[in-house]
Design an enzyme around this catalytic site. Structure first.
Site, PDB file in Angstrom:
ATOM      1  N   SER A 128       3.178  -5.163  32.969  1.00  0.00           N
ATOM      2  CA  SER A 128       3.135  -6.424  33.700  1.00  0.00           C
ATOM      3  C   SER A 128       4.559  -6.882  33.970  1.00  0.00           C
ATOM      4  O   SER A 128       5.487  -6.506  33.249  1.00  0.00           O
ATOM      5  CB  SER A 128       2.391  -7.476  32.873  1.00  0.00           C
ATOM      6  OG  SER A 128       2.383  -8.715  33.536  1.00  0.00           O
ATOM      7  N   CYS A 129       4.720  -7.713  35.003  1.00  0.00           N
ATOM      8  CA  CYS A 129       6.020  -8.313  35.299  1.00  0.00           C
ATOM      9  C   CYS A 129       5.754  -9.677  35.929  1.00  0.00           C
ATOM     10  O   CYS A 129       4.782 -10.332  35.574  1.00  0.00           O
ATOM     11  CB  CYS A 129       6.858  -7.402  36.195  1.00  0.00           C
ATOM     12  SG  CYS A 129       6.163  -7.088  37.828  1.00  0.00           S
ATOM     13  N   LEU A 130       6.564 -10.100  36.860  1.00  0.00           N
ATOM     14  CA  LEU A 130       6.350 -11.396  37.502  1.00  0.00           C
ATOM     15  C   LEU A 130       5.282 -11.297  38.587  1.00  0.00           C
ATOM     16  O   LEU A 130       4.360 -12.101  38.620  1.00  0.00           O
ATOM     17  CB  LEU A 130       7.663 -11.933  38.083  1.00  0.00           C
ATOM     18  CG  LEU A 130       7.564 -13.289  38.779  1.00  0.00           C
ATOM     19  CD1 LEU A 130       7.185 -14.369  37.782  1.00  0.00           C
ATOM     20  CD2 LEU A 130       8.880 -13.631  39.454  1.00  0.00           C
ATOM     21  N   GLY A 132       4.272  -7.841  40.078  1.00  0.00           N
ATOM     22  CA  GLY A 132       3.730  -6.503  40.309  1.00  0.00           C
ATOM     23  C   GLY A 132       4.695  -5.435  40.779  1.00  0.00           C
ATOM     24  O   GLY A 132       4.350  -4.260  40.775  1.00  0.00           O
ATOM     25  N   TRP A 157       2.762 -12.135  35.922  1.00  0.00           N
ATOM     26  CA  TRP A 157       2.799 -13.437  35.268  1.00  0.00           C
ATOM     27  C   TRP A 157       2.327 -14.544  36.207  1.00  0.00           C
ATOM     28  O   TRP A 157       1.635 -15.477  35.784  1.00  0.00           O
ATOM     29  CB  TRP A 157       4.197 -13.716  34.740  1.00  0.00           C
ATOM     30  CG  TRP A 157       4.341 -15.044  34.093  1.00  0.00           C
ATOM     31  CD1 TRP A 157       5.092 -16.099  34.534  1.00  0.00           C
ATOM     32  CD2 TRP A 157       3.707 -15.501  32.890  1.00  0.00           C
ATOM     33  NE1 TRP A 157       4.964 -17.166  33.687  1.00  0.00           N
ATOM     34  CE2 TRP A 157       4.117 -16.828  32.659  1.00  0.00           C
ATOM     35  CE3 TRP A 157       2.833 -14.915  31.990  1.00  0.00           C
ATOM     36  CZ2 TRP A 157       3.685 -17.571  31.567  1.00  0.00           C
ATOM     37  CZ3 TRP A 157       2.403 -15.657  30.905  1.00  0.00           C
ATOM     38  CH2 TRP A 157       2.831 -16.969  30.705  1.00  0.00           C
TER      39      TRP A 157
END
Length: 170
Positions: A128-130, A132, A157
């Site tokens: 996961s990140c901010l 994608g 996120w």
């Protein structure tokens, strides 16, 4: 001219073989579309083909369910982003620039450095990140290293916060 025809024939043959290999992979893996990829053998110039699953993503609801199991969630944002904005509960922060090296560590060193369980190549991992982009890059790196059950959460996120807020509103 004959040389050009030979080259074109070789390209057409390679394309046909790849199409056939993809079809075989599809049939072998429960009708799920898979791709064909060369796997270079060590100490040899020959190669063999293997079926590899395409990159996969999970939805918010699927990720919520996975968090109840042994799935390892790795957030690849920078540490300052985690501190400033928060993270998915239970996720391990491994910044994108460190993912490849982190996945090569010994389990004890991984635990010491990242404060979480070192995933094995057979563990289900969700990156996961901010939003994608970085999680997809981490997924590609992990898959290239043999992590066959790696996934990514393209909403990141941003979607997590939006969905969590929405659930609490109702």
């Amino acid at each position: 001219m004959p040389r050009a025809l030979g080259f074109i024939s070789a390209l057409l043959l390679r394309t046909a073989i790849r199409g056939w290999a993809a079809e075989v992979c599809r049939q072998d893996r429960n009708q799920r579309l898979l791709s064909w990829a060369p796997f270079y053998l060590s100490q040899s110039s020959s190669y063999r083909s293997i079926c590899t699953a395409p990159s996969e993503s999970v939805t918010y609801q699927e990720l919520k369910q996975m968090l109840k199991s042994n799935t390892i969630v790795i957030d690849v944002r920078e540490s300052w982003e985690i501190k400033e904005y928060g993270q998915i509960p239970g996720s391990i922060n491994v910044p994108l620039g460190q993912v490849e090296q982190a996945l090569k560590l010994k389990p004890s060193k991984f635990m010491e450095t990242y404060n979480g369980k070192m995933p094995s190549t057979s563990d289900k991992i969700v990156f996961s990140c901010l939003a994608g982009i970085r999680s997809k890059a981490a997924l590609d790196a992990a898959v290239s290293m043999g992590y066959s059950r790696a996934l990514h959460f393209p909403g990141g996120w941003e979607e997590w916060v939006r969905q969590e807020f929405s659930e609490k509103q109702h």
